[in-house]
Design a protein around this motif. Structure first.
Motif, PDB file in Angstrom:
ATOM      1  N   TRP A  39      -4.938  44.849  58.740  1.00 45.88           N
ATOM      2  CA  TRP A  39      -4.602  45.828  58.166  1.00 45.88           C
ATOM      3  C   TRP A  39      -4.589  47.372  58.555  1.00 45.88           C
ATOM      4  CZ3 TRP A  39      -8.636  49.169  57.818  1.00 45.88           C
ATOM      5  CH2 TRP A  39      -9.984  48.740  58.175  1.00 45.88           C
ATOM      6  N   ALA A  40      -5.567  47.615  59.654  1.00 43.13           N
ATOM      7  CA  ALA A  40      -5.725  48.690  60.242  1.00 43.13           C
ATOM      8  C   ALA A  40      -4.512  49.410  60.923  1.00 43.13           C
ATOM      9  CB  ALA A  40      -6.910  48.780  61.276  1.00 43.13           C
ATOM     10  N   LYS A  41      -3.639  48.546  61.340  1.00 39.85           N
ATOM     11  CA  LYS A  41      -2.284  49.228  61.907  1.00 39.85           C
ATOM     12  C   LYS A  41      -1.365  49.924  60.912  1.00 39.85           C
ATOM     13  CE  LYS A  41       0.371  44.884  62.782  1.00 39.85           C
ATOM     14  NZ  LYS A  41       0.717  44.313  63.650  1.00 39.85           N
ATOM     15  N   ASN A  42      -1.440  49.429  59.537  1.00 43.45           N
ATOM     16  CA  ASN A  42      -0.671  49.941  58.509  1.00 43.45           C
ATOM     17  C   ASN A  42      -1.530  50.959  57.851  1.00 43.45           C
ATOM     18  OD1 ASN A  42       1.437  48.286  59.264  1.00 43.45           O
ATOM     19  ND2 ASN A  42       0.340  46.557  58.357  1.00 43.45           N
ATOM     20  N   LEU A  43      -2.816  51.448  58.303  1.00 40.62           N
ATOM     21  CA  LEU A  43      -3.273  52.588  57.622  1.00 40.62           C
ATOM     22  C   LEU A  43      -3.519  53.829  58.219  1.00 40.62           C
ATOM     23  CD1 LEU A  43      -6.502  51.714  55.238  1.00 40.62           C
ATOM     24  CD2 LEU A  43      -6.100  53.922  56.269  1.00 40.62           C
ATOM     25  N   HIS A  44      -2.689  54.621  57.918  1.00 39.60           N
ATOM     26  CA  HIS A  44      -2.890  56.387  58.663  1.00 39.60           C
ATOM     27  C   HIS A  44      -2.982  57.178  57.709  1.00 39.60           C
ATOM     28  CE1 HIS A  44      -0.729  53.576  61.517  1.00 39.60           C
ATOM     29  NE2 HIS A  44      -1.484  54.009  62.292  1.00 39.60           N
ATOM     30  N   THR A  45      -2.412  57.225  56.694  1.00 37.01           N
ATOM     31  CA  THR A  45      -2.376  58.125  55.617  1.00 37.01           C
ATOM     32  C   THR A  45      -3.056  57.817  54.302  1.00 37.01           C
ATOM     33  OG1 THR A  45      -0.526  57.560  54.362  1.00 37.01           O
ATOM     34  CG2 THR A  45      -0.147  58.680  56.450  1.00 37.01           C
ATOM     35  N   ARG A  46      -3.411  59.019  53.563  1.00 39.80           N
ATOM     36  CA  ARG A  46      -4.058  58.537  52.307  1.00 39.80           C
ATOM     37  C   ARG A  46      -3.479  57.723  51.445  1.00 39.80           C
ATOM     38  NH1 ARG A  46      -3.044  60.401  47.512  1.00 39.80           N
ATOM     39  NH2 ARG A  46      -1.745  62.239  48.221  1.00 39.80           N
ATOM     40  N   GLU A  47      -1.833  57.764  51.416  1.00 41.81           N
ATOM     41  CA  GLU A  47      -1.336  56.841  50.798  1.00 41.81           C
ATOM     42  C   GLU A  47      -1.241  55.441  51.149  1.00 41.81           C
ATOM     43  OE1 GLU A  47       0.133  60.825  50.127  1.00 41.81           O
ATOM     44  OE2 GLU A  47      -0.175  59.797  52.097  1.00 41.81           O
ATOM     45  N   GLU A  48      -1.517  55.247  52.336  1.00 41.63           N
ATOM     46  CA  GLU A  48      -1.603  54.003  52.888  1.00 41.63           C
ATOM     47  C   GLU A  48      -3.128  53.326  52.638  1.00 41.63           C
ATOM     48  OE1 GLU A  48       1.623  54.229  56.453  1.00 41.63           O
ATOM     49  OE2 GLU A  48      -0.435  54.862  56.968  1.00 41.63           O
ATOM     50  N   ALA A  49      -4.215  54.257  52.785  1.00 37.46           N
ATOM     51  CA  ALA A  49      -5.462  54.138  52.260  1.00 37.46           C
ATOM     52  C   ALA A  49      -5.620  53.505  50.762  1.00 37.46           C
ATOM     53  CB  ALA A  49      -6.379  54.964  52.585  1.00 37.46           C
ATOM     54  N   GLU A  50      -4.490  54.140  50.089  1.00 39.09           N
ATOM     55  CA  GLU A  50      -4.734  53.742  48.585  1.00 39.09           C
ATOM     56  C   GLU A  50      -3.995  52.344  48.339  1.00 39.09           C
ATOM     57  OE1 GLU A  50      -2.113  56.934  46.297  1.00 39.09           O
ATOM     58  OE2 GLU A  50      -4.076  58.358  46.504  1.00 39.09           O
ATOM     59  N   ALA A  51      -3.100  52.067  49.033  1.00 44.16           N
ATOM     60  CA  ALA A  51      -2.219  50.890  49.150  1.00 44.16           C
ATOM     61  C   ALA A  51      -3.663  49.798  49.545  1.00 44.16           C
ATOM     62  CB  ALA A  51      -1.268  50.643  50.026  1.00 44.16           C
ATOM     63  N   TYR A  52      -4.213  50.079  50.791  1.00 44.49           N
ATOM     64  CA  TYR A  52      -5.249  49.088  51.166  1.00 44.49           C
ATOM     65  C   TYR A  52      -6.521  48.984  50.132  1.00 44.49           C
ATOM     66  CZ  TYR A  52      -9.807  48.300  53.576  1.00 44.49           C
ATOM     67  OH  TYR A  52     -11.071  48.030  54.134  1.00 44.49           O
ATOM     68  N   ILE A  53      -7.022  49.956  49.059  1.00 44.54           N
ATOM     69  CA  ILE A  53      -7.617  50.132  48.516  1.00 44.54           C
ATOM     70  C   ILE A  53      -7.395  49.160  47.138  1.00 44.54           C
ATOM     71  CG2 ILE A  53      -9.377  51.300  46.761  1.00 44.54           C
ATOM     72  CD1 ILE A  53      -9.229  53.457  48.952  1.00 44.54           C
ATOM     73  N   SER A  54      -6.293  49.342  46.858  1.00 42.33           N
ATOM     74  CA  SER A  54      -5.439  48.797  45.775  1.00 42.33           C
ATOM     75  C   SER A  54      -5.323  47.106  45.725  1.00 42.33           C
ATOM     76  CB  SER A  54      -4.342  49.247  45.259  1.00 42.33           C
ATOM     77  OG  SER A  54      -4.267  50.663  44.822  1.00 42.33           O
ATOM     78  N   ASP A  55      -4.906  46.742  47.128  1.00 46.28           N
ATOM     79  CA  ASP A  55      -5.011  45.319  47.503  1.00 46.28           C
ATOM     80  C   ASP A  55      -6.321  44.718  47.280  1.00 46.28           C
ATOM     81  OD1 ASP A  55      -2.326  45.545  48.126  1.00 46.28           O
ATOM     82  OD2 ASP A  55      -2.824  45.633  50.193  1.00 46.28           O
ATOM     83  N   ARG A  56      -7.387  45.466  47.525  1.00 51.05           N
ATOM     84  CA  ARG A  56      -8.901  44.930  47.058  1.00 51.05           C
ATOM     85  C   ARG A  56      -9.430  45.088  45.762  1.00 51.05           C
ATOM     86  NH1 ARG A  56      -7.083  45.356  51.587  1.00 51.05           N
ATOM     87  NH2 ARG A  56      -8.049  44.690  53.537  1.00 51.05           N
ATOM     88  N   ILE A  57      -9.433  45.947  45.045  1.00 49.29           N
ATOM     89  CA  ILE A  57      -9.921  46.294  43.867  1.00 49.29           C
ATOM     90  C   ILE A  57      -9.232  45.733  42.790  1.00 49.29           C
ATOM     91  CG2 ILE A  57     -11.381  48.301  44.641  1.00 49.29           C
ATOM     92  CD1 ILE A  57      -9.709  50.207  42.981  1.00 49.29           C
ATOM     93  N   PHE A  58      -8.011  45.385  42.987  1.00 48.26           N
ATOM     94  CA  PHE A  58      -7.140  44.878  41.976  1.00 48.26           C
ATOM     95  C   PHE A  58      -6.334  43.354  42.129  1.00 48.26           C
ATOM     96  CE2 PHE A  58      -6.123  49.629  41.519  1.00 48.26           C
ATOM     97  CZ  PHE A  58      -7.024  49.804  40.500  1.00 48.26           C
ATOM     98  N   ASP A  59      -7.205  42.762  43.123  1.00 43.58           N
ATOM     99  CA  ASP A  59      -7.000  41.618  43.493  1.00 43.58           C
ATOM    100  C   ASP A  59      -7.341  40.488  42.142  1.00 43.58           C
ATOM    101  OD1 ASP A  59      -6.583  39.172  44.400  1.00 43.58           O
ATOM    102  OD2 ASP A  59      -7.910  39.449  46.201  1.00 43.58           O
ATOM    103  N   GLU A  60      -6.417  40.244  41.623  1.00 42.47           N
ATOM    104  CA  GLU A  60      -6.691  39.032  40.401  1.00 42.47           C
ATOM    105  C   GLU A  60      -6.838  37.642  40.783  1.00 42.47           C
ATOM    106  OE1 GLU A  60      -7.247  39.943  37.195  1.00 42.47           O
ATOM    107  OE2 GLU A  60      -7.166  41.990  37.828  1.00 42.47           O
ATOM    108  N   VAL A  61      -6.701  37.296  42.123  1.00 44.16           N
ATOM    109  CA  VAL A  61      -6.777  35.957  42.608  1.00 44.16           C
ATOM    110  C   VAL A  61      -8.029  35.738  42.747  1.00 44.16           C
ATOM    111  CG1 VAL A  61      -6.159  34.209  44.178  1.00 44.16           C
ATOM    112  CG2 VAL A  61      -4.482  35.720  43.123  1.00 44.16           C
ATOM    113  N   ASN A  62      -8.931  36.590  43.992  1.00 46.75           N
ATOM    114  CA  ASN A  62     -10.006  36.439  44.234  1.00 46.75           C
ATOM    115  C   ASN A  62     -11.238  37.249  43.570  1.00 46.75           C
ATOM    116  OD1 ASN A  62      -9.605  34.718  46.692  1.00 46.75           O
ATOM    117  ND2 ASN A  62      -8.525  36.740  47.585  1.00 46.75           N
TER     118      ASN A  62
END
Length: 175
Positions: A39-62
């Motif tokens: 995931w680190a290679k796709n995280l450079h900006t605040r917006e990309e960090a928001e996507a990283y965070i969203s993937d974790r905190i809104f994960d309905e599966v796990n």
């Protein structure tokens, strides 16, 4: 939510408000993080960090629970209870730290504290860690916590060294 682990370490619930800090930490620690975390290679900006965070905190599966690690008053990384399996009584943990906080026992202190919490509150008996076989620092943390290698699986992550396996470690929680 805030969990005070000790006088130097606390965990704060990860939120989208952390995006700017996370993007800065990743950019400052990019070389280390990209070696082991795709995931680190796709995280450079605040917006990309928001996507990283969203993937974790809104994960309905796990339905994991993710935290920002605050070490000596400074946000220094991420710690996650990635999943809880109530059938097998296991919980998978994951984490990363910036270079300034490494080598100080931070993750081992958190693991010890959260292991007891997970055992009491969720009846968890085993903590599971997944770690690339060449991530010697990550392996040292797991082994120091008492984790034992139980399996190795093929690596399906998008990282430069795809030939290394993913080691699976179990840490039995003392009763």
């Amino acid at each position: 939510m805030k969990i005070d682990i000790n006088a130097d370490i606390s965990l704060l619930s990860l939120t989208l408000d952390d995006a700017q800090t996370i993007s800065i930490l990743v950019n400052q620690n990019r070389d280390d993080l990209e070696r082991f975390f795709p995931w680190a290679k796709n995280l450079h900006t605040r917006e990309e960090a928001e996507a990283y965070i969203s993937d974790r905190i809104f994960d309905e599966v796990n339905k994991g629970k993710w935290f920002v690690i605050k070490f000596r008053g400074v946000k220094s990384g991420i710690f996650g209870i990635k999943s809880i399996d109530k059938v097998n009584l296991t919980a998978e943990l994951g984490y990363w730290l910036c270079a300034e906080a490494r080598g100080r026992g931070v993750t081992n202190i958190i693991i010890k504290s959260l292991s007891g919490f997970l055992a009491r509150s969720h009846l968890i008996e085993t903590i599971v860690f997944r770690c690339l076989e060449k991530n010697s620092a990550g392996i040292r943390v797991i082994e120091k916590a008492g984790g034992e290698l139980v399996d190795a699986i093929e690596n399906d992550m998008d990282i430069e060294d795809k030939l290394q396996k993913i080691n699976i470690y179990h840490l039995k929680i003392a009763e």
